[in-house]
Design a protein around this motif. Structure first.
Motif, PDB file in Angstrom:
ATOM      1  N   GLY A 154       0.807  -1.207   0.000  1.00 36.45           N
ATOM      2  CA  GLY A 154       0.000   0.000   0.000  1.00 36.45           C
ATOM      3  C   GLY A 154       0.841   1.258   0.000  1.00 36.45           C
ATOM      4  O   GLY A 154       0.521   2.241  -0.690  1.00 36.45           O
ATOM      5  N   ILE A 155       1.925   1.253   0.752  1.00 33.05           N
ATOM      6  CA  ILE A 155       2.823   2.413   0.782  1.00 33.05           C
ATOM      7  C   ILE A 155       3.479   2.622  -0.582  1.00 33.05           C
ATOM      8  O   ILE A 155       3.604   3.757  -1.063  1.00 33.05           O
ATOM      9  N   VAL A 156       3.901   1.517  -1.213  1.00 32.24           N
ATOM     10  CA  VAL A 156       4.517   1.632  -2.550  1.00 32.24           C
ATOM     11  C   VAL A 156       3.514   2.190  -3.546  1.00 32.24           C
ATOM     12  O   VAL A 156       3.832   3.096  -4.341  1.00 32.24           O
ATOM     13  N   TRP A 157       2.296   1.691  -3.511  1.00 35.69           N
ATOM     14  CA  TRP A 157       1.282   2.179  -4.446  1.00 35.69           C
ATOM     15  C   TRP A 157       0.878   3.618  -4.145  1.00 35.69           C
ATOM     16  O   TRP A 157       0.502   4.357  -5.063  1.00 35.69           O
ATOM     17  N   LYS A 158       0.957   4.016  -2.915  1.00 35.96           N
ATOM     18  CA  LYS A 158       0.662   5.421  -2.594  1.00 35.96           C
ATOM     19  C   LYS A 158       1.681   6.333  -3.263  1.00 35.96           C
ATOM     20  O   LYS A 158       1.337   7.422  -3.745  1.00 35.96           O
ATOM     21  N   TRP A 159       2.945   5.890  -3.305  1.00 35.41           N
ATOM     22  CA  TRP A 159       3.956   6.672  -4.025  1.00 35.41           C
ATOM     23  C   TRP A 159       3.675   6.650  -5.527  1.00 35.41           C
ATOM     24  O   TRP A 159       3.819   7.674  -6.207  1.00 35.41           O
ATOM     25  N   ILE A 160       3.251   5.489  -6.060  1.00 31.11           N
ATOM     26  CA  ILE A 160       2.953   5.400  -7.492  1.00 31.11           C
ATOM     27  C   ILE A 160       1.822   6.345  -7.868  1.00 31.11           C
ATOM     28  O   ILE A 160       1.868   7.019  -8.903  1.00 31.11           O
ATOM     29  N   PHE A 161       0.808   6.443  -7.010  1.00 32.69           N
ATOM     30  CA  PHE A 161      -0.347   7.298  -7.286  1.00 32.69           C
ATOM     31  C   PHE A 161      -0.114   8.758  -6.911  1.00 32.69           C
ATOM     32  O   PHE A 161      -0.980   9.600  -7.196  1.00 32.69           O
ATOM     33  N   ALA A 162       0.990   9.075  -6.272  1.00 29.46           N
ATOM     34  CA  ALA A 162       1.221  10.438  -5.795  1.00 29.46           C
ATOM     35  C   ALA A 162       1.159  11.432  -6.956  1.00 29.46           C
ATOM     36  O   ALA A 162       1.813  11.239  -7.982  1.00 29.46           O
ATOM     37  N   PRO A 163       0.377  12.515  -6.825  1.00 34.53           N
ATOM     38  CA  PRO A 163       0.255  13.475  -7.932  1.00 34.53           C
ATOM     39  C   PRO A 163       1.529  14.259  -8.174  1.00 34.53           C
ATOM     40  O   PRO A 163       1.742  14.772  -9.274  1.00 34.53           O
ATOM     41  N   THR A 164       2.382  14.371  -7.151  1.00 36.87           N
ATOM     42  CA  THR A 164       3.654  15.072  -7.293  1.00 36.87           C
ATOM     43  C   THR A 164       4.793  14.089  -7.076  1.00 36.87           C
ATOM     44  O   THR A 164       4.965  13.560  -5.980  1.00 36.87           O
ATOM     45  N   GLY A 165       5.547  13.830  -8.124  1.00 32.90           N
ATOM     46  CA  GLY A 165       6.667  12.911  -8.024  1.00 32.90           C
ATOM     47  C   GLY A 165       6.295  11.453  -8.104  1.00 32.90           C
ATOM     48  O   GLY A 165       7.155  10.581  -7.925  1.00 32.90           O
ATOM     49  N   GLY A 166       5.057  11.130  -8.363  1.00 31.29           N
ATOM     50  CA  GLY A 166       4.620   9.739  -8.455  1.00 31.29           C
ATOM     51  C   GLY A 166       4.950   9.127  -9.806  1.00 31.29           C
ATOM     52  O   GLY A 166       5.156   9.827 -10.803  1.00 31.29           O
ATOM     53  N   ALA A 167       4.996   7.790  -9.853  1.00 33.79           N
ATOM     54  CA  ALA A 167       5.362   7.097 -11.084  1.00 33.79           C
ATOM     55  C   ALA A 167       4.320   7.309 -12.179  1.00 33.79           C
ATOM     56  O   ALA A 167       4.664   7.520 -13.343  1.00 33.79           O
ATOM     57  N   LEU A 168       3.022   7.252 -11.833  1.00 34.72           N
ATOM     58  CA  LEU A 168       1.992   7.437 -12.851  1.00 34.72           C
ATOM     59  C   LEU A 168       2.006   8.847 -13.422  1.00 34.72           C
ATOM     60  O   LEU A 168       1.799   9.038 -14.627  1.00 34.72           O
ATOM     61  N   THR A 169       2.268   9.826 -12.573  1.00 36.01           N
ATOM     62  CA  THR A 169       2.356  11.201 -13.063  1.00 36.01           C
ATOM     63  C   THR A 169       3.504  11.346 -14.046  1.00 36.01           C
ATOM     64  O   THR A 169       3.379  12.011 -15.086  1.00 36.01           O
ATOM     65  N   ALA A 170       4.637  10.703 -13.734  1.00 28.95           N
ATOM     66  CA  ALA A 170       5.789  10.772 -14.627  1.00 28.95           C
ATOM     67  C   ALA A 170       5.525  10.061 -15.950  1.00 28.95           C
ATOM     68  O   ALA A 170       5.951  10.525 -17.014  1.00 28.95           O
ATOM     69  N   ILE A 171       4.801   8.939 -15.902  1.00 26.09           N
ATOM     70  CA  ILE A 171       4.529   8.174 -17.118  1.00 26.09           C
ATOM     71  C   ILE A 171       3.482   8.866 -17.988  1.00 26.09           C
ATOM     72  O   ILE A 171       3.663   9.016 -19.210  1.00 26.09           O
ATOM     73  N   LEU A 172       2.400   9.319 -17.352  1.00 27.37           N
ATOM     74  CA  LEU A 172       1.307   9.923 -18.115  1.00 27.37           C
ATOM     75  C   LEU A 172       1.559  11.375 -18.467  1.00 27.37           C
ATOM     76  O   LEU A 172       0.988  11.905 -19.427  1.00 27.37           O
ATOM     77  N   GLY A 173       2.405  12.042 -17.679  1.00 31.83           N
ATOM     78  CA  GLY A 173       2.665  13.455 -17.916  1.00 31.83           C
ATOM     79  C   GLY A 173       1.510  14.344 -17.528  1.00 31.83           C
ATOM     80  O   GLY A 173       1.451  15.506 -17.944  1.00 31.83           O
ATOM     81  N   VAL A 174       0.566  13.804 -16.746  1.00 31.33           N
ATOM     82  CA  VAL A 174      -0.609  14.547 -16.310  1.00 31.33           C
ATOM     83  C   VAL A 174      -0.758  14.365 -14.809  1.00 31.33           C
ATOM     84  O   VAL A 174      -0.632  13.255 -14.292  1.00 31.33           O
TER      85      VAL A 174
END
Length: 300
Positions: free
Chosen positions: A130-150
């Motif tokens: 859950g902690i890892v996924w919280k970082w992935i979903f983080a709007p600032t500095g998160g992995a999904l934000t970096a991948i999607l660019g949004v």
């Protein structure tokens, strides 16, 4: 024709000795059940009639806790949120697990490695995931934000929080479902499959008319355990959203934790736990009644 030989009757002393031996062998398991299952349930039932905050002595309040919980809209919201998780998670993870199991049992190259990868999320600590996924979903500095660019507020948007948390739960549990469906598929007698192929059954008909009906014992086990797990969901929710935003992910287990360890009202928390237990028993009995006459355990 002679009369069949009757089995000699055993003496009462011998039967008593066998009974004592059997109970002695069962004693460790019975002790564990009594200490870690029956006794805690009895303590929760006792707490449900008490008002206790860990500081002052427990005070008997009768059915006041039940009346308070059963008329509490916050607890009603938690039940609804938990039901939504069940409705979203169970069909998706069951379908994905069955699909993955069908592929992994075909002996394709790399299947052994993929079996291990699929199970890894399930054997890892849910809170850590859950902690890892919280970082992935983080709007600032998160992995999904970096991948999607949004920038997307996955966990703080009231509309997106529940689907995002449900996706994490599905990702975590799909390996568990796949593992059992693989065992069920591999246990199907090959002569039944070959006979269906000789009769002209194609891959689709073979799956829906032969394999899926023979998977009902596995399906029953997977559905029962999966529903229980989702109703008791806590770790990922605690790490991802803490029940927010606006209580959109406030599942029953999280509400029990909040009542017990944040507001320190153990009486109300105990009532919520009992309500959850009653719901799970009712659902499990309902599933058992549904599958009882629709399940084949042996194939001649």
């Amino acid at each position: 024709m002679g009369e069949p030989l009757s089995r000699p009757s055993r003496s009462p002393a011998l039967r008593r000795r066998d009974a004592v031996t059997g109970y002695a062998l069962l004693a460790p398991s019975l002790f564990g059940i009594a200490c870690f299952l029956v006794f805690p349930v009895l303590v929760v039932v006792w707490l449900s009639f008490q008002s206790w905050d860990l500081i002052r002595p427990a005070r008997f309040v009768g059915l006041a806790n039940y009346a308070s919980v059963l008329t509490d809209p916050v607890f009603g919201n938690s039940l609804l949120v938990t039901l939504l998780f069940v409705v979203v998670v169970i069909p998706v993870q069951t379908a994905l697990g069955l699909f993955a199991a069908s592929l992994l049992t075909r002996g394709l190259p790399g299947s052994t490695l993929l079996r291990t990868i699929y199970v890894l999320p399930w054997i890892c600590a849910p809170l850590a995931l859950g902690i890892v996924w919280k970082w992935i979903f983080a709007p600032t500095g998160g992995a999904l934000t970096a991948i999607l660019g949004v920038r997307i507020e996955w966990l703080t948007d009231p509309v997106l929080a529940l689907p995002a948390a449900a996706a994490v739960v599905i990702w975590t549990n799909v390996g568990y479902v796949t593992l059992f469906f693989m065992a069920g598929l591999l246990a199907i007698p090959q002569h039944v499959v070959e006979a269906a192929r000789i009769d002209g059954a194609g891959p689709v008909a073979l799956f829906w008319r032969i394999k899926l009906p023979l998977l009902r014992p596995t399906m029953f086990f997977v559905l029962v355990t999966s529903v229980i797990a989702v109703f008791q969901l806590f770790d990922q929710i605690y790490a991802l959203t803490g029940g927010g935003p606006e209580r959109r992910t406030d599942v029953v287990a999280n509400r029990i934790y909040t009542e017990a360890f944040q507001t320190f009202d153990f009486g109300r928390a105990a009532v919520m736990a009992i309500v959850l237990l009653v719901i799970l028993v009712a659902i499990t009995v309902g599933q058992q009644l549904y599958f009882r006459r629709r399940t084949t355990y042996e194939v001649d």
